[in-house]
Structures are given as structure tokens and as C-alpha cells.
Design a protein around this motif. Structure first.
Motif, PDB file in Angstrom:
ATOM      1  N   GLU A   1      -8.292   9.838  -0.218  1.00 15.76           N
ATOM      2  CA  GLU A   1      -9.193   8.550  -0.233  1.00 15.76           C
ATOM      3  C   GLU A   1      -7.890   7.359   0.013  1.00 15.76           C
ATOM      4  OE1 GLU A   1     -12.040   5.889  -0.107  1.00 15.76           O
ATOM      5  OE2 GLU A   1     -12.224   8.319  -0.164  1.00 15.76           O
ATOM      6  N   MET A   2      -6.871   7.551  -0.758  1.00 17.58           N
ATOM      7  CA  MET A   2      -5.810   6.446  -0.463  1.00 17.58           C
ATOM      8  C   MET A   2      -5.177   6.544   0.927  1.00 17.58           C
ATOM      9  SD  MET A   2      -2.456   5.421  -2.752  1.00 17.58           S
ATOM     10  CE  MET A   2      -3.504   4.927  -4.009  1.00 17.58           C
TER      11      MET A   2
ATOM     12  N   ALA B   1       0.922  -1.377  -0.060  1.00 13.65           N
ATOM     13  CA  ALA B   1       0.100  -0.072  -0.063  1.00 13.65           C
ATOM     14  C   ALA B   1       0.638   1.233  -0.062  1.00 13.65           C
ATOM     15  CB  ALA B   1      -0.991   0.104   1.368  1.00 13.65           C
TER      16      ALA B   1
ATOM     17  N   GLU C   1      -6.552   3.413   8.104  1.00  9.05           N
ATOM     18  CA  GLU C   1      -7.369   2.372   8.721  1.00  9.05           C
ATOM     19  C   GLU C   1      -6.818   1.107   8.731  1.00  9.05           C
ATOM     20  OE1 GLU C   1     -11.162   2.337   6.880  1.00  9.05           O
ATOM     21  OE2 GLU C   1     -11.690   4.215   7.299  1.00  9.05           O
ATOM     22  N   THR C   2      -6.065   0.822   8.045  1.00 10.71           N
ATOM     23  CA  THR C   2      -5.284  -0.680   7.859  1.00 10.71           C
ATOM     24  C   THR C   2      -4.376  -0.559   8.882  1.00 10.71           C
ATOM     25  OG1 THR C   2      -6.009  -0.865   5.476  1.00 10.71           O
ATOM     26  CG2 THR C   2      -3.948  -2.226   6.177  1.00 10.71           C
TER      27      THR C   2
ATOM     28  N   VAL D   1      -5.067  -0.790  -1.593  1.00 10.51           N
ATOM     29  CA  VAL D   1      -5.494   0.251  -2.301  1.00 10.51           C
ATOM     30  C   VAL D   1      -4.903   0.165  -3.640  1.00 10.51           C
ATOM     31  CG1 VAL D   1      -5.556   1.964  -0.006  1.00 10.51           C
ATOM     32  CG2 VAL D   1      -3.301   1.558  -1.684  1.00 10.51           C
TER      33      VAL D   1
ATOM     34  N   ASP E   1      -7.659   4.900   3.578  1.00  9.89           N
ATOM     35  CA  ASP E   1      -7.759   3.488   3.661  1.00  9.89           C
ATOM     36  C   ASP E   1      -6.235   3.070   4.285  1.00  9.89           C
ATOM     37  OD1 ASP E   1     -10.097   3.569   2.251  1.00  9.89           O
ATOM     38  OD2 ASP E   1      -9.283   3.252   0.411  1.00  9.89           O
TER      39      ASP E   1
END
Length: 182
Positions: free
Chosen positions: A124-125, A40, A131-132, A105, A128
Motif C-alpha cells: 500500500e505504501m 515518504a 503515484e506521488t 504515507v 502511494d
């Protein structure tokens, strides 16, 4: 291409680490999580560099510098993650196809977009990835790997800070006249 015939460690294998007192079962769970983060983070790195190369407009200089700095943060983080994977007895993802396939992602396509769209895609990336990373901090803690948890926490602060800067760039307050923004 290397002509070496002896594979020293197969991709996907995890041995654990005697020196770190990490058995293979726990190490495998952490290595899988960290390899997801490596993938990611490299996808983020390449997208930030793309935007760094292509940014134009009245706020070019600030955005150009910020995007380069944010990409550098991502590159350094990916390196730390990969080194931790190796220390735990795993094999860090390094092949571009594997990084793309294993990333949670998805990178923006090859087209060049206006900077507001590009930054929205970055935002947006970042969300994500944040959160991960939070999930992986908890995983490492639950498995008793406090060093990995600390590594993730320290870098999570930087990832959140960079995301927060993107959020500021996306605000509607600007010195550029509204007519010039159309």
C-alpha cells in the motif's frame, strides 16, 4: 546539540540556484515536492527495516534479504532526493518529526504483524509513493527541470521493481503446506 549560533539556511527556505539557472519560484515548487518524497521515502525505509528485523517463518531468509535490499534502495533514493533539494537551493527535511509530519504515507504502528500483513502494508505504501513520484516527474517536466525529472524517473523504476517483488511475495502460490500457513 550544536552550539553554533549562525543559521546558514532556514528550514523551508528556497533560494534557487544560479549555477543550475533555476529561479527561486520554480525551485520552491520542486523543492516542496522533493521534500515530500524525502519524507515518504524515509518512512518507507523505516517500515521496511522493521519488517526486515521481525520477519519469521518458512520464507524467512529470502524475505529478510529482500527487505534489507529494498530498505537500502529507499535509503539511497532519499539521499539522492535530499542532495537535489540542496542543489536547488533548498533545505532537505532531516528531522524525524518533520519527516513523519510531511510524509504523505503513514507508517505502520509499533506492533509486529504476520509477514503477509506487513507486506500488504508495504505494498500500500509503495503504491502511494509511486503515484506521488509520477506526479512529481510531471511537475518537474512542466517547470523545465529535466534533471530532477530524470532523477525521479530513474528511481521510480527501482521503486516499482521493489513493489513488484512485494506483489510476488503476496501471491498465494507457496511451497509451504496450507496447514502450516494457518
Amino acid at each position: 546539540m550544536s552550539t553554533q549560533k549562525n543559521v546558514r539556511a532556514s528550514a523551508g527556505s528556497v533560494e534557487g540556484s544560479e549555477a543550475l539557472r533555476m529561479d527561486a519560484d520554480r525551485a520552491e515548487q520542486i523543492v516542496d515536492a522533493l521534500n515530500t518524497d524525502v519524507a515518504a521515502t524515509y518512512v518507507l525505509y523505516h517500515q521496511l527495516k522493521k519488517h526486515h528485523w521481525n520477519v519469521e517463518g518458512a520464507e524467512f531468509r529470502d524475505l529478510h534479504l529482500f527487505l534489507d535490499e529494498a530498505a537500502e534502495h529507499a535509503e539511497l533514493f532519499a539521499d539522492e532526493l535530499a542532495e537535489r533539494v540542496q542543489a536547488l537551493g533548498g533545505v532537505p527535511h532531516a528531522n524525524m518529526a518533520t519527516l513523519s509530519e510531511e510524509s504523505p504515507v503513514e507508517a505502520e504502528d509499533e506492533d509486529v504483524y504476520d509477514i503477509r500483513t506487513s507486506l500488504s502494508n508495504d505494498m500500500e505504501m509503495y503504491g502511494d509513493i509511486i503515484e506521488t513520484l509520477r506526479e512529481h516527474v510531471e511537475l518537474a517536466e512542466n517547470l523545465g527541470d529535466h534533471a530532477t525529472s530524470e532523477l525521479l524517473r530513474e528511481n521510480l523504476v527501482q521503486v516499482e521493481e521493489d513493489a513488484h517483488h512485494v506483489e510476488h511475495y503476496l501471491e498465494d502460490d507457496t511451497l509451504v503446506f496450507p496447514d502450516a500457513m494457518e
